[in-house]
Design a protein around this motif. Structure first.
Motif, PDB file in Angstrom:
ATOM      1  N   ALA A  58      86.867  17.768  32.188  1.00  6.27           N
ATOM      2  CA  ALA A  58      85.521  17.490  31.589  1.00  6.27           C
ATOM      3  C   ALA A  58      84.613  16.971  32.543  1.00  6.27           C
ATOM      4  CB  ALA A  58      85.435  16.759  30.236  1.00  6.27           C
ATOM      5  N   LEU A  59      84.865  16.056  33.210  1.00  2.90           N
ATOM      6  CA  LEU A  59      83.940  15.332  34.278  1.00  2.90           C
ATOM      7  C   LEU A  59      83.561  16.315  35.544  1.00  2.90           C
ATOM      8  CD1 LEU A  59      85.365  11.798  34.604  1.00  2.90           C
ATOM      9  CD2 LEU A  59      83.110  12.516  33.458  1.00  2.90           C
ATOM     10  N   ARG A  60      84.631  17.186  35.880  1.00  2.00           N
ATOM     11  CA  ARG A  60      84.323  18.180  36.859  1.00  2.00           C
ATOM     12  C   ARG A  60      83.419  19.108  36.531  1.00  2.00           C
ATOM     13  NH1 ARG A  60      84.093  18.815  42.260  1.00  2.00           N
ATOM     14  NH2 ARG A  60      84.794  20.977  42.773  1.00  2.00           N
ATOM     15  N   VAL A  61      83.582  19.737  35.115  1.00  2.00           N
ATOM     16  CA  VAL A  61      82.912  20.957  34.531  1.00  2.00           C
ATOM     17  C   VAL A  61      81.313  20.272  34.438  1.00  2.00           C
ATOM     18  CG1 VAL A  61      82.274  21.889  32.493  1.00  2.00           C
ATOM     19  CG2 VAL A  61      84.623  21.949  33.375  1.00  2.00           C
ATOM     20  N   LEU A  62      81.159  19.057  34.209  1.00  2.00           N
ATOM     21  CA  LEU A  62      79.890  18.445  34.007  1.00  2.00           C
ATOM     22  C   LEU A  62      79.160  18.300  35.425  1.00  2.00           C
ATOM     23  CD1 LEU A  62      77.715  17.075  32.210  1.00  2.00           C
ATOM     24  CD2 LEU A  62      78.928  14.827  32.373  1.00  2.00           C
ATOM     25  N   GLU A  63      80.029  17.893  36.352  1.00  2.00           N
ATOM     26  CA  GLU A  63      79.458  17.801  37.760  1.00  2.00           C
ATOM     27  C   GLU A  63      79.016  19.084  38.329  1.00  2.00           C
ATOM     28  OE1 GLU A  63      81.131  16.948  41.958  1.00  2.00           O
ATOM     29  OE2 GLU A  63      82.177  15.865  40.459  1.00  2.00           O
ATOM     30  N   VAL A  64      79.747  20.169  38.074  1.00  2.00           N
ATOM     31  CA  VAL A  64      79.336  21.287  38.569  1.00  2.00           C
ATOM     32  C   VAL A  64      78.213  21.646  37.719  1.00  2.00           C
ATOM     33  CG1 VAL A  64      79.996  23.888  38.464  1.00  2.00           C
ATOM     34  CG2 VAL A  64      81.643  22.174  39.304  1.00  2.00           C
ATOM     35  N   ALA A  65      78.136  21.634  36.527  1.00  2.27           N
ATOM     36  CA  ALA A  65      76.769  21.860  35.647  1.00  2.27           C
ATOM     37  C   ALA A  65      75.611  21.200  36.254  1.00  2.27           C
ATOM     38  CB  ALA A  65      77.125  21.760  34.345  1.00  2.27           C
ATOM     39  N   ARG A  66      75.830  19.920  36.660  1.00  8.68           N
ATOM     40  CA  ARG A  66      74.462  19.152  37.041  1.00  8.68           C
ATOM     41  C   ARG A  66      74.110  19.769  38.492  1.00  8.68           C
ATOM     42  NH1 ARG A  66      76.866  13.202  35.668  1.00  8.68           N
ATOM     43  NH2 ARG A  66      76.232  13.252  33.424  1.00  8.68           N
ATOM     44  N   ARG A  67      75.268  20.063  39.256  1.00  7.42           N
ATOM     45  CA  ARG A  67      74.649  20.600  40.733  1.00  7.42           C
ATOM     46  C   ARG A  67      74.229  21.917  40.517  1.00  7.42           C
ATOM     47  NH1 ARG A  67      79.798  19.145  44.987  1.00  7.42           N
ATOM     48  NH2 ARG A  67      79.511  17.088  44.597  1.00  7.42           N
ATOM     49  N   ARG A  68      74.579  22.670  39.633  1.00  2.54           N
ATOM     50  CA  ARG A  68      73.954  24.124  39.530  1.00  2.54           C
ATOM     51  C   ARG A  68      72.503  23.981  38.823  1.00  2.54           C
ATOM     52  NH1 ARG A  68      78.814  27.645  36.659  1.00  2.54           N
ATOM     53  NH2 ARG A  68      79.921  27.996  38.680  1.00  2.54           N
ATOM     54  N   ALA A  69      72.314  23.027  37.823  1.00  2.00           N
ATOM     55  CA  ALA A  69      70.878  22.773  37.382  1.00  2.00           C
ATOM     56  C   ALA A  69      70.028  22.432  38.486  1.00  2.00           C
ATOM     57  CB  ALA A  69      71.178  21.739  36.277  1.00  2.00           C
ATOM     58  N   ARG A  70      70.567  21.408  39.463  1.00  2.00           N
ATOM     59  CA  ARG A  70      69.765  20.961  40.448  1.00  2.00           C
ATOM     60  C   ARG A  70      69.174  22.114  41.335  1.00  2.00           C
ATOM     61  NH1 ARG A  70      73.044  16.501  40.983  1.00  2.00           N
ATOM     62  NH2 ARG A  70      74.109  17.113  42.703  1.00  2.00           N
ATOM     63  N   LEU A  71      69.962  23.142  41.474  1.00  2.00           N
ATOM     64  CA  LEU A  71      69.786  24.194  42.536  1.00  2.00           C
ATOM     65  C   LEU A  71      69.131  25.134  41.930  1.00  2.00           C
ATOM     66  CD1 LEU A  71      73.361  24.616  44.236  1.00  2.00           C
ATOM     67  CD2 LEU A  71      71.261  23.527  45.237  1.00  2.00           C
ATOM     68  N   ALA A  72      68.996  25.316  40.535  1.00  2.00           N
ATOM     69  CA  ALA A  72      68.054  26.127  39.822  1.00  2.00           C
ATOM     70  C   ALA A  72      66.577  26.509  40.314  1.00  2.00           C
ATOM     71  CB  ALA A  72      68.383  26.267  38.344  1.00  2.00           C
ATOM     72  N   VAL A  73      66.199  27.522  40.436  1.00  2.00           N
ATOM     73  CA  VAL A  73      65.007  27.805  40.722  1.00  2.00           C
ATOM     74  C   VAL A  73      64.130  28.163  39.455  1.00  2.00           C
ATOM     75  CG1 VAL A  73      63.393  29.228  42.028  1.00  2.00           C
ATOM     76  CG2 VAL A  73      65.501  28.868  43.164  1.00  2.00           C
ATOM     77  N   PRO A  74      63.005  27.439  39.089  1.00  2.00           N
ATOM     78  CA  PRO A  74      62.250  27.546  37.891  1.00  2.00           C
ATOM     79  C   PRO A  74      61.516  28.929  37.997  1.00  2.00           C
ATOM     80  CG  PRO A  74      61.306  25.833  39.147  1.00  2.00           C
ATOM     81  CD  PRO A  74      62.548  26.126  39.953  1.00  2.00           C
ATOM     82  N   VAL A  75      61.631  29.633  36.836  1.00  2.00           N
ATOM     83  CA  VAL A  75      60.669  30.889  36.656  1.00  2.00           C
ATOM     84  C   VAL A  75      59.495  30.631  36.384  1.00  2.00           C
ATOM     85  CG1 VAL A  75      60.800  33.137  35.344  1.00  2.00           C
ATOM     86  CG2 VAL A  75      63.095  32.034  36.141  1.00  2.00           C
ATOM     87  N   PRO A  76      58.410  31.166  37.058  1.00  2.00           N
ATOM     88  CA  PRO A  76      57.164  30.975  36.745  1.00  2.00           C
ATOM     89  C   PRO A  76      56.858  31.659  35.319  1.00  2.00           C
ATOM     90  CG  PRO A  76      57.343  32.052  38.962  1.00  2.00           C
ATOM     91  CD  PRO A  76      58.683  31.934  38.342  1.00  2.00           C
ATOM     92  N   PRO A  77      55.984  30.849  34.897  1.00  2.00           N
ATOM     93  CA  PRO A  77      55.458  31.466  33.317  1.00  2.00           C
ATOM     94  C   PRO A  77      54.827  32.836  33.428  1.00  2.00           C
ATOM     95  CG  PRO A  77      54.720  29.359  33.703  1.00  2.00           C
ATOM     96  CD  PRO A  77      55.011  29.600  35.152  1.00  2.00           C
ATOM     97  N   GLY A  78      55.361  33.615  32.451  1.00  2.00           N
ATOM     98  CA  GLY A  78      54.898  35.012  32.317  1.00  2.00           C
ATOM     99  C   GLY A  78      55.794  35.994  33.144  1.00  2.00           C
ATOM    100  N   LEU A  79      56.602  35.364  34.079  1.00  2.00           N
ATOM    101  CA  LEU A  79      57.568  36.379  34.820  1.00  2.00           C
ATOM    102  C   LEU A  79      58.636  36.828  34.099  1.00  2.00           C
ATOM    103  CD1 LEU A  79      58.024  37.823  37.530  1.00  2.00           C
ATOM    104  CD2 LEU A  79      59.364  35.542  38.229  1.00  2.00           C
TER     105      LEU A  79
END
Length: 81
Positions: A58-79
């Motif tokens: 469970a800790l490993r799954v949470l760690e991977v999710a946090r890393r993916r969230a940090r690497l995510a690129v936000p989508v500009p509004p309207g796109l």
């Protein structure tokens, strides 16, 4: 092959007779006989000293999710994607 199962490992891939595991200390991947893993092991599980560790998994799954969230690129509004 058995040396790969010492310490913390994560099950990456399960096949009929073999499995790929990754040592969490160092990241080295190894192929082991599936019979060397606990019978209830699934892909993504963390195995410690021959046992599936639900808390470590469970800790490993949470760690991977946090890393993916940090690497995510936000989508500009309207796109639209």
């Amino acid at each position: 092959m058995a040396g790969c199962l010492v310490g913390l490992v994560q099950v990456e891939l399960l096949e009929d007779t073999r499995a790929q595991v990754v040592r969490l200390e160092g990241g080295r991947a190894c192929v082991v006989e599936r019979a060397a893993l606990p019978a209830d092991a699934r892909e993504g599980d963390v195995v410690v000293d021959g046992r599936v560790e639900p808390e470590a998994t469970a800790l490993r799954v949470l760690e991977v999710a946090r890393r993916r969230a940090r690497l995510a690129v936000p989508v500009p509004p309207g796109l639209e994607l």
